[in-house]
Design an enzyme around this catalytic site. Structure first.
Site, PDB file in Angstrom:
ATOM      1  N   GLU A   1     -30.223  31.273  34.300  1.00  0.00           N
ATOM      2  CA  GLU A   1     -31.674  31.489  34.294  1.00  0.00           C
ATOM      3  C   GLU A   1     -32.302  31.236  32.926  1.00  0.00           C
ATOM      4  O   GLU A   1     -33.008  32.099  32.387  1.00  0.00           O
ATOM      5  CB  GLU A   1     -31.994  32.913  34.770  1.00  0.00           C
ATOM      6  CG  GLU A   1     -31.657  33.142  36.228  1.00  0.00           C
ATOM      7  CD  GLU A   1     -32.169  34.474  36.754  1.00  0.00           C
ATOM      8  OE1 GLU A   1     -32.661  35.288  35.963  1.00  0.00           O
ATOM      9  OE2 GLU A   1     -32.079  34.695  37.975  1.00  0.00           O
TER      10      GLU A   1
ATOM     11  N   GLU B   1     -26.821  33.847  42.635  1.00  0.00           N
ATOM     12  CA  GLU B   1     -27.396  35.188  42.789  1.00  0.00           C
ATOM     13  C   GLU B   1     -28.223  35.220  44.067  1.00  0.00           C
ATOM     14  O   GLU B   1     -29.016  34.310  44.313  1.00  0.00           O
ATOM     15  CB  GLU B   1     -28.300  35.563  41.609  1.00  0.00           C
ATOM     16  CG  GLU B   1     -27.564  35.895  40.327  1.00  0.00           C
ATOM     17  CD  GLU B   1     -28.493  36.350  39.210  1.00  0.00           C
ATOM     18  OE1 GLU B   1     -29.570  36.915  39.526  1.00  0.00           O
ATOM     19  OE2 GLU B   1     -28.150  36.145  38.041  1.00  0.00           O
TER      20      GLU B   1
END
Length: 950
Positions: free
Chosen positions: A426, A501
């Protein structure tokens, strides 16, 4: 008592020693900017960066650390701190960091001996991880600074050692700055090792073992980096032997002969054919070892051991992941290194406990989010059969980031559990643009230059179709709400992919009505907001798409920090399938229903709802039965068919009694689950994951504490405060209950305070035999500030004796404290008085100092006076340094009673062995309840792990 591997003069020294260095360290807090509180480190005229061997203050070899706390590693000082609203949200509001300078610098020191016979060997000290910015000295010599808290580092200390004498390692860790956005702990939270080798040896992490599997055989390829640290050219032979799990040699090489010049290293490749190999798999994680033997002139110079597994892995852009040719749907979880009670300093046995808990719900993969893991985590995954994404901490292509990536890979490349290297997570600033694409492409190529046997991934949360997602080997999707995985697959049809995720649901274990005031969230698997989907919806998405290799849930375990959707006073996350203790939330049973073939039927919620009679209660069933029928007090509420990868719901008007689910397969009753209303708690109950421990100062047992009613039913909504005690060769090292809003201590430890001797003054006297009363009668005006006169030869000739006078302050409550005076000699001979009472008489100079336990009749709260009558120390040479510090007063208050409130009926206690055999008796008690004791056997280990003695 510690058991250690010792080498006597008559014992043949092994060519390589790998000694655990965890025991007998000293610890104290320093300070980031107040040098007085930081023990005067780096305040000398010459600093440790200016001149070799000039480590000063607590880095100096002769620094007096007797007043420091004694402890064993691993150690996390952050978990010991209280909670504060002024502390970091992401780090669980533990009182460390920039707002808490008095608890953000930690000093560690260890004294150890090196036998004279070791001179000529290569000796290094290796740290598996220190959080953070660790500065290390040996005998006052600066070794280096390691910035990252997650990567191990090693220093060769051979030239700095006192052979046949004492040596001191000093470490200054600075946890002021955060490296991540999650709980990271503080201090030396992983193991420390002392490594010894001969001059000819295999480099640290110097082997790389890979295997190619063919019908009936495996070709094992071994690369070994060998170093000659001697001063002459050497002819060496390197032999490789493969040993199976039973310790039997199954194949070996004939040996490779090479020449190494002085200080030269060379990578030597070899291959061995193993017939009928046992493959490493999730179900049968079979492990081999390679023994690398280095010899010269017929003498074995080194034996290096590498654990590995034989297996094949393959990612397909359309069909997903294959292990040993068998299709495996990845069913993974993300996890930080953090557990209730111990924080980041997890005992090795706790790693096994956590991996087993994840496997029990059907997980077959583990993502190390978002940093290199401790080595013991990967060892547990190897032994227990858990696939791993091994993740880098920070993306980048400078030498720092690429160097860190290489260190991670060199350390972990032989673990069969590791199937993918993750280069980042991320990175919002770059993940969707050309900069991210360049960085990812460069890092990926660099990774492949070091290891072509695994796949490279990155977790991308946005900008799909651009940036990192255009170049990464295995696309990692973080949350399907951020884009379309189908569109990405259509646009990049040859790109492999998985969900790195997914989920991010919120749940408080055992809570079934959301209460914003209490910051409690109902434990039903519901979509938390528009940015995330439920666990069920996430799994359905990945299960229905063959091109997606699988998914990793956020998260397996709860952790400190990120208490989304709340702020203070919540201190921990709500994301986990299991809470911080490893107690399962209800979502575990949803996953077990569809991630395993184990017969599963689970009802939620509990059935204790006094005051809600007649109110509609949502009742859910998780099961892999084809149908489930629900009964309330034996009255059927209907039978429903279970949807694939789904669950069932009923709305039930509450009445106390019994809720029962009956599961059917092929029309026949297959399983039952019963939830009953209970009475009030009457007794404490205990269970343990182990009934015996290894007496090695490291093994732990995980005890579950709950309470039962008069019918011996577990009371699921109990919140009793329970007290704990241990007798025998064990100790409690941590407590928890899984409540993300609890501010109770994780640990109850003794407190140590010190008092300095202030305003030290002196005056000349004729003899140390002058009566104390005479000295006491001297007015203050007769004394001058101490040590203003140089202790040179002229001083020695003119001054026969000195009287010193000073004072120290003690707190008001001294009742429970043990008070010690750690005296450092300021005279060749000295007599000491405190408040006019003699402590010692005519005591000779001691290089290590003297320790005096002070009786409560001698000292008092407030100001205390000290008088020292001494024959002064003087210089033999003008450059000599004379001690001018008479020492410290130490006050130790005993640890409070260990205790914890139950949360949703449960608490957890971690008990560790203390090195001797016998019965560890653990007792739990609560007001108004019958107490319970549990006996854990502590037995000597069958095989001793060599370690450095205290």
């Amino acid at each position: 008592m510690l058991v250690a591997f010792k080498v006597s003069a008559q014992t043949k020294v092994p060519p390589r020693e790998h000694l655990l260095m965890d025991f007998g360290w000293r610890f104290a807090f320093g300070h980031p900017f107040d040098t007085n509180k930081d023990f005067g480190n780096a305040t000398g005229y010459f600093s440790y960066l200016a001149k070799t061997g000039y480590g000063d203050g607590a880095a100096a070899a002769d620094f007096d650390d007797r007043s420091w706390r004694k402890l064993n590693l691993p150690h996390d000082w952050a978990v010991e701190q209280p909670f504060s609203e002024k502390a970091s949200y992401s780090h669980g509001f533990k009182a460390i960091g920039r707002n808490f300078p008095d608890a953000s610098i930690g000093w560690y020191r260890k004294t150890f001996t090196i036998p004279a016979s070791d001179e000529g060997r290569q000796i290094s000290v290796a740290f598996d991880g220190v959080y953070r910015n660790a500065i290390v000295w040996i005998n006052g010599h600066y070794l280096g600074t390691n910035a990252s808290g997650y990567l191990g580092f090693e220093y060769n200390i051979s030239s700095y050692l006192n052979y046949g004498g004492e040596n001191v390692i000093a470490v200054r860790a600075d946890a002021t700055m955060e490296e991540g956005w999650f709980y990271e702990g503080a201090g030396i939270y992983r193991h420390v090792w002392l490594n010894k080798t001969n001059l000819l040896h295999v480099a640290t992490e110097g082997t790389f073992v890979t295997a190619t599997v063919r019908p009936g055989v495996a070709v094992v390829k071994i690369k070994a980096d060998v170093i000659n640290e001697g001063n002459a050219r050497q002819s060496i032979i390197i032999k490789q032997t493969v040993v199976n799990a039973e310790g039997k040699a199954v194949a070996s090489s004939t040996g490779k002969s090479v020449y190494l010049s002085s200080l030269q290293n060379k990578e030597v490749a070899d291959s061995i054919v193993i017939p009928n190999p046992q493959l490493w798999s999730i179900e049968k994680p079979y492990l081999y070892k390679v023994l690398t033997e280095v010899s010269s002139g017929g003498i074995i110079e080194d034996k290096y051991e590498t654990t590995f597994g034989i297996r094949t892995i393959r990612f397909d852009a359309n069909e997903g992941f294959f292990l040993n040719g068998k299709h495996i749907k990845i069913k993974g979880t993300n996890n930080h290194q953090d557990h209730a009670g111990v924080g980041s300093a997890m005992p090795d046995a706790l790693q096994d406990f956590r991996i087993k808990a994840l496997k029990s719900m059907g997980a077959n993969a583990y993502r190390c989010s978002h940093n290199p893991p401790t080595p013991e985590l990967l060892e547990a995954c190897d032994r227990l059969g858990m696939l791993v994404i091994d993740e880098n901490r920070l993306m980048g292509t400078a030498s720092t980031e690429l160097g860190d990536m290489k260190r991670l890979m060199m350390r972990d490349r032989n673990h069969p559990s590791v199937i993918s290297w993750s280069i980042g997570n991320e990175e919002w600033g770059i993940e969707g643009n050309i900069t991210g694409a360049r960085i990812a492409a460069t890092m990926q190529q660099y990774v492949k230059s070091l290891d072509t046997t695994r796949f490279v991934t990155a977790a991308v949360s946005g900008g799909w179709g651009n940036g990192i997602s255009t170049t990464i080997d295995v696309m990692g999707y973080n949350y399907i709400t951020h884009g379309s995985t189908d569109e990405q697959h259509h646009k990049f049809p040859s790109q492999r992919s998985w969900g790195t995720e997914e989920g991010s649901t919120h749940a408080s274990r055992g809570i079934y009505f959301t209460d914003k005031a209490k910051q409690q969230i109902a434990a039903y698997d519901r979509r938390p907001n528009q940015d995330f989907v439920s666990i069920e919806d996430g799994w359905k998405h990945y299960a229905q798409r063959p091109y997606l290799a699988g998914m990793f849930i956020w998260t397996g375990f709860d952790y400190r920090g990120e208490p989304t959707p709340y702020q203070w006073p919540s201190t921990g996350s709500y994301f986990g399938m299991l809470d911080q203790c490893g107690f399962p939330k209800d979502n575990v049973y949803y996953l077990r229903s569809w991630w395993t073939y184990l017969p599963t039927l689970h009802l939620l919620p509990h059935w204790n709802w006094m005051g809600k009679e007649g109110q509609m209660i949502p009742v859910w069933a998780y099961s892999n039965c084809t149908e489930v029928e629900l009964f309330l007090n034996k009255r059927s509420l209907g039978k429903k068919s279970m949807p694939v990868n789904g669950h069932l719901e009923w709305q039930v008007a509450y009445q106390p009694g019994q809720l029962e689910a009956v599961g059917y397969r092929d029309g026949k009753i297959f399983l039952r689950d019963v939830v009953k209303s209970t009475g009030s708690a009457t007794q404490v109950d205990l269970q343990s994951d182990k009934t015996s421990l290894i007496a090695n100062n490291r093994d732990v047992a995980i005890l579950t504490v709950d309470v039962k009613d008069k019918n011996k039913l577990h009371v699921p909504d109990a919140d009793n405060e329970v007290r704990f005690s241990v007798t025998g060769p064990g100790k409690i090292i941590g407590v928890g209950n899984g409540d993300p809003t609890s501010h109770e201590p994780d640990q109850y430890i003794e407190t140590i305070r010190t008092a300095s001797i202030n305003n030290l003054r002196e005056r000349n006297i004729e003899s140390i035999d002058i009566p104390a009363a005479t000295i006491a009668a001297y007015p203050e005006t007769d004394f001058s500030p101490a040590f203003q006169q140089d202790r040179n030869k002229e001083f020695a000739a003119s001054v026969k004796a000195l009287a010193y006078r000073g004072s120290f302050e003690l707190p008001q409550n001294l009742d429970q404290a043990t008070i010690r005076f750690f005296y450092r000699s300021i005279g060749k001979q000295q007599t000491i008085y405190i408040n006019g009472k003699q402590i010692t008489a005519n005591t000779a100079y001691s290089k290590k100092g003297n320790t005096f336990v002070l009786d409560k009749t001698v000292i008092k709260p407030g100001k205390n006076t000290i008088t020292i009558i001494a024959v002064p120390l003087t210089k033999q040479n003008s450059w000599d340094i004379i001690n001018m510090d008479p020492g410290l007063i130490q006050l130790v208050n005993p640890a409070p009673v260990w205790k914890r409130k139950l949360f949703s009926g449960l608490a957890q206690v971690i008990v560790q062995s203390t090195g001797t055999s016998g019965d560890i008796i653990f007792t739990a008690a609560a007001n108004g309840l019958k107490s319970k004791s549990f006996i854990i056997k502590s037995a000597p280990p069958k095989l001793l792990r060599a370690h450095v003695e205290e």
